[in-house]
Design a protein around this motif. Structure first.
Motif, PDB file in Angstrom:
ATOM      1  N   GLY A 409       6.560   1.425  -3.559  1.00  0.00           N
ATOM      2  CA  GLY A 409       6.445   1.125  -2.134  1.00  0.00           C
ATOM      3  C   GLY A 409       5.562   2.081  -1.342  1.00  0.00           C
ATOM      4  O   GLY A 409       5.421   1.923  -0.136  1.00  0.00           O
ATOM      5  N   PRO A 420       2.843  -6.241   3.522  1.00  0.00           N
ATOM      6  CA  PRO A 420       3.933  -6.001   2.564  1.00  0.00           C
ATOM      7  C   PRO A 420       3.388  -6.062   1.139  1.00  0.00           C
ATOM      8  O   PRO A 420       3.620  -7.023   0.402  1.00  0.00           O
ATOM      9  N   VAL A 422       3.956  -4.654  -1.733  1.00  0.00           N
ATOM     10  CA  VAL A 422       4.801  -4.773  -2.926  1.00  0.00           C
ATOM     11  C   VAL A 422       5.243  -6.226  -3.125  1.00  0.00           C
ATOM     12  O   VAL A 422       5.351  -6.702  -4.251  1.00  0.00           O
ATOM     13  N   ASP A 423       5.466  -6.924  -2.010  1.00  0.00           N
ATOM     14  CA  ASP A 423       5.837  -8.338  -2.121  1.00  0.00           C
ATOM     15  C   ASP A 423       4.748  -9.132  -2.840  1.00  0.00           C
ATOM     16  O   ASP A 423       5.048 -10.017  -3.639  1.00  0.00           O
ATOM     17  N   ARG A 426       5.103  -8.332  -6.504  1.00  0.00           N
ATOM     18  CA  ARG A 426       6.271  -9.002  -7.095  1.00  0.00           C
ATOM     19  C   ARG A 426       5.958 -10.479  -7.304  1.00  0.00           C
ATOM     20  O   ARG A 426       6.273 -11.050  -8.348  1.00  0.00           O
TER      21      ARG A 426
END
Lengths: 556, 329
Positions: A409, A420, A422-423, A426
């Motif tokens: 993060g 965002p 990291v989103d 993912r």
């Protein structure tokens, strides 16, 4: 600069917020009215339930036994009655349910017989099996079974204890180190002997001077143990980052510390090992920090299976609490529901209010400022990964090492455009996994299809061959018959036609041969058997005669 | 979707842009001191046109107007255009340049963060191609009061005030076979570079130091650009100091220092990897020197930047730094 230390690139320094709970000593949390003990320990590690509804269980009694090499025994955290084995929502961002043993504690907390473990005389294998049977797993968050990690002996010379606790807000390891340093060291020595290491390095972030002092005091006189303060820089507690800082070894992608002579355990895990081996106690509880938007932040020793809302009440959450995080604010997740149980990975609960955790500002375009690349501890180019993930260019994302991202993060923390990030990673990772699953499913389907086609072809071929053989046999039989008839009926012309005579002669020879061969079978027979065969032949001849007709009409 | 990290550093695009604007202030102050208050008016005109153009395009593109207008990126572009253009240029040329930079160079490519070319430099190139003589008229050293300035930007041509830039004068002089020393003795030249301009250069230097300290830029780009320029001009100067100006002259002249800290450091259109930044900026230095000495335009930075902007995807792709756990492979 501390002598003998190394650094990793990147990292960030978020507000630590450790003071809220760092002063609060570990207190045992009361036994809740219900415990929900999950039988599944991780995506892969499952256990087989060995209790049934209505059964009385004692504290420490096994209720689930491993049915997978990656799983460990599950125990009843206290004495009571099994109310049932039911699906219950898990402490996982997905909010998925898993099978849990629901126990109604009787409040007496009566132990099962636990005579302890004779570690001095036990073999290495027996000790490792004991750790598995005690349900000892890594308490740093990954809950990897400790007996597997400790079995990687051979070339390991350094045992690293991870006491960095680099995530903001969390103080459970800090308190454990302050209060139970001796026990942590005792467990570490057990682990050191198991993996055959010669030294123990304990890495603690330098914002925890009391913990460092306690460990140093407990380790006094032991030259094999070094307590090392490491600069407070998130994510210094990441396994590969801590190994890098303490030893300078950069564990290559796809490798484990064990391949490079180091093995890393969390301080809480070392403490659990100590309880298991010195006291024969399975892992039934863990220290959990409860902090954030609460009146009384604290550190509690919590039974596994305790519902989060029960635990949260102990710290008196304030009324404007919106949601609750499990884990730290950098890598933790918002709980999907508050009745989920505390599990072995749960190190912290953070109550969130809009003031403490304001909603993220609106996302803007990436300006390629490179702040994320400077913050990335994995030396990635996060904005490039973002770009590829957003464009669903997953091949390129993998080429730029998407799977080396540890989702710490840091990139999203520093991003001035409030992306965002990291989103996006993912998303890209799960898409890639899904595609790989789809691809392997498609591959399997194609293999099945091809095999089926091949089988059908083969069966067809075999059938055709069989039919051809049968047809040939029938033809020969007919020809034979025709020849036999022919010799009888056309005796005279046979001598006239040399061709016919030749055929007739050949058939005669064949017939003679056949009768000779047939005769051979009856060579060694007793007279009684011969008589039997003769009788059977006669019967068959009698039966064969009438249906011989249609055969002839079919073959003109 | 609410997922980790749940905390964020208080940073924003607006903050980054504001830092850049602050870093430009010392140079603006020196500009006023040397050439009068006209530049402040130019900055205001450019900023207003940039914000208006940005708001209009955002509205047309149905993007959040408030969010993107307040990020101040358009204002930074406007300031850089105003500072790289001749201050006495007719105002409509300046406005046209700013509007082109915002609408054509920035938003036609997708707006903030999406433009492959440096907007200010693209605008500069467009204007110097379209209006070469107007773009080459720079004021000689000396205070210009607001009234005269208004006349000038209103379109009046006052030859007594404006003239060729030092770089232009040097080139013209050299074409006439005059030695460098004689040319540099002319009134357009100061102690190091162009009279008056060398002071403003010091302002950019100070601003650049501020940006480095605030970690808005890294050392790679300015170091490689200035270092590259010193090396290449040094080589030519050592070979024939009668025909080529010294490295110090090149550092202090034209837009060198402004470019080093504010132009080549544009993150959106520039290289992003550490090695890529070095290659990118050194390439700009090389092309700049070539255009200054052997090209048709007085200063080549703008063209050099655009040419190197074209190379950025390749440079970035070929200079990816090693990833943790993949080193030495």
């Amino acid at each position: 600069m501390i002598a003998g230390l190394f650094t990793f690139n990147g990292g960030v320094k978020p507000d630590t917020h450790k003071n809220e709970s760092a002063h609060a000593p570990i207190r045992p949390a009361p036994i809740p009215p219900r415990l929900f003990v999950p039988l599944r320990l991780s995506a892969r590690a499952t256990t087989r339930c060995i209790v049934e509804a209505g059964q009385q269980v004692r504290k420490g009694q096994p209720i689930g036994v491993p049915d997978d090499p990656l799983s460990t025994t599950v125990h009843a955290p206290t004495s009571g009655t099994v109310l049932g084995i039911e699906l219950h929502t898990m402490a996982h961002p997905s909010g998925l349910k898993t099978r849990c043993v629901i126990i109604e504690p009787d409040g007496e907390d009566r132990w099962i017989e636990h005579p302890g473990f004779d570690a001095e005389h036990a073999s290495r294998e027996a000790t490792l099996a004991w750790l598995r049977d005690c349900g000892v797993v890594g308490l740093g968050g990954a809950t990897f079974p400790s007996h597997i990690k400790a079995s990687a002996a051979g070339r390991i010379d350094t045992l690293i204890l991870n006491g960095a606790e680099c995530e903001p807000w969390i103080t459970c390891d800090d308190r454990l180190m302050r209060e139970r340093a001796g026990n942590i060291l005792a467990g570490a020595q057990r682990l050191r002997r198991l993996i055959g290491a010669s030294r123990i390095l304990i890495g603690v972030e330098d914002n925890k001077p009391e913990a460092i002092a306690a460990l140093t005091e407990a380790a006094a006189g032991d030259t094999a143990v070094r307590v090392q303060a490491v600069p407070a820089l998130y994510p210094a507690g990441g396994e590969k980052q801590l190994i890098r800082v303490l030893t300078g070894i950069e564990i290559p992608a796809g490798k484990l510390g064990g391949d490079y002579g180091v093995q890393c355990f969390n301080v809480g895990t070392a403490y659990a090992v100590h309880r298991a081996i010195e006291h024969g106690e399975p892992l039934l509880s863990r220290v959990v920090t409860v902090t954030g938007n609460v009146a009384q932040p604290g550190n509690y020793e919590v039974l596994i299976g305790t519902p989060v809302d029960f635990l949260l009440e102990l710290a008196a959450p304030k009324t404007d609490t919106q949601r609750v995080l499990m884990g730290g604010p950098m890598m933790g997740f918002a709980l999907p529901a508050l009745d989920v149980p505390v599990v072995k990975a749960s190190n912290c609960l953070i109550a969130c209010s809009p003031t403490l955790f304001p909603p993220p500002p609106p996302e803007m375009n990436c300006i390629r400022c490179g702040a994320c690349a400077q913050a990335c501890p994995a030396d990635l180019q996060p904005f490039e990964l973002y770009w590829f993930s957003r464009a669903k260019n997953f091949g390129k994302a993998q080429e730029y090492h998407l799977f080396d991202c540890i989702e710490c993060g840091c990139c999203a923390y520093v991003c001035p455009s409030h992306i965002p990030l990291v989103d996006y990673y993912r998303f890209a990772k799960s898409e890639i996994w899904a595609r790989e699953r789809e691809k392997s499913a498609a591959d399997a389907a194609r293999d099945r299809f091809e095999f089926r086609n091949e089988r059908q072809e083969r069966e067809k071929r075999e059938k055709a061959e069989k039919l051809a053989a049968k047809a040939a046999a029938t033809k020969a039989k007919l020809a034979e018959k025709a020849a036999a008839d022919g010799t009888e009926k056309t005796d005279a012309p046979a001598s006239d036609d040399p061709k016919r005579a030749l055929i007739a002669a050949a058939l005669e020879r064949a017939k003679q041969q056949k009768t000779q061969v047939e005769a051979k079978n009856t060579d060694a027979l007793t007279p009684a058997q011969k008589a039997q065969i003769a009788a059977a032949e006669a019967r068959r001849a009698a039966a064969d005669t009438p249906p011989a007709g249609p055969d002839e009409t079919e073959n003109p | 979707m609410l997922s980790s990290p749940f905390v964020r550093q208080p940073a924003s695009v607006q903050q980054v842009m504001l830092t850049v604007l602050l870093a430009l202030l010392p140079a603006v102050a020196l500009y006023v001191w040397q050439f009068g208050p006209g530049i402040v008016l130019n900055l205001a005109i450019a900023s207003a046109s940039a914000v208006a153009a940005e708001a209009a395009v955002l509205r047309l593109r149905k993007r959040p107007v408030g969010l993107y207008v307040t990020d101040l990126s358009a204002v930074v572009t406007a300031w850089l255009i105003a500072l790289t253009f001749p201050p006495t240029l007719a105002a409509w040329v300046l406005i046209l340049a700013v509007v082109l930079a915002i609408v054509a160079v920035k938003h036609l490519y997708g707006g903030l963060g999406q433009n492959p070319f440096n907007p200010a430099m693209a605008a500069y190139c467009l204007m110097i191609v379209a209006y070469p003589s107007a773009m080459s008229q720079w004021p000689a050293a000396g205070w210009i009061d607001l009234g005269t300035h208004l006349q000038l930007i209103g379109g009046a041509s006052l030859d007594a005030i404006t003239g060729a830039t030092p770089l232009d004068a040097l080139r013209t002089g050299l074409r006439g076979d005059a030695p460098v020393e004689t040319i540099l003795a002319g009134k357009a030249f100061g102690a190091l570079g162009g009279a008056g301009w060398e002071w403003i250069g010091l302002g950019y230097l100070a601003g650049g130091a501020f940006l480095l300290w605030r970690r808005v830029i890294t050392w790679h780009l300015p170091a490689a650009f200035l270092g590259g320029l010193v090396v290449i001009s040094g080589v030519f100067w050592l070979a024939d100091s009668a025909r080529f100006a010294s490295p110090l002259f090149h550092l202090a002249s034209g837009g060198t220092l402004l470019a080093a800290f504010f132009i080549v450091t544009d993150p959106v259109s520039g290289a992003t990897t550490p090695r890529g930044k070095l290659i990118f900026a050194a390439g700009i230095a090389l092309i700049t020197y070539m255009i200054r000495n052997f090209g048709a335009y007085p200063d080549g930075i703008a063209f050099a930047v655009l040419l190197m902007n074209l190379c950025v995807p390749l440079i970035d792709m070929k200079t990816q730094p090693p990833v943790f756990g993949h080193k030495g492979r």
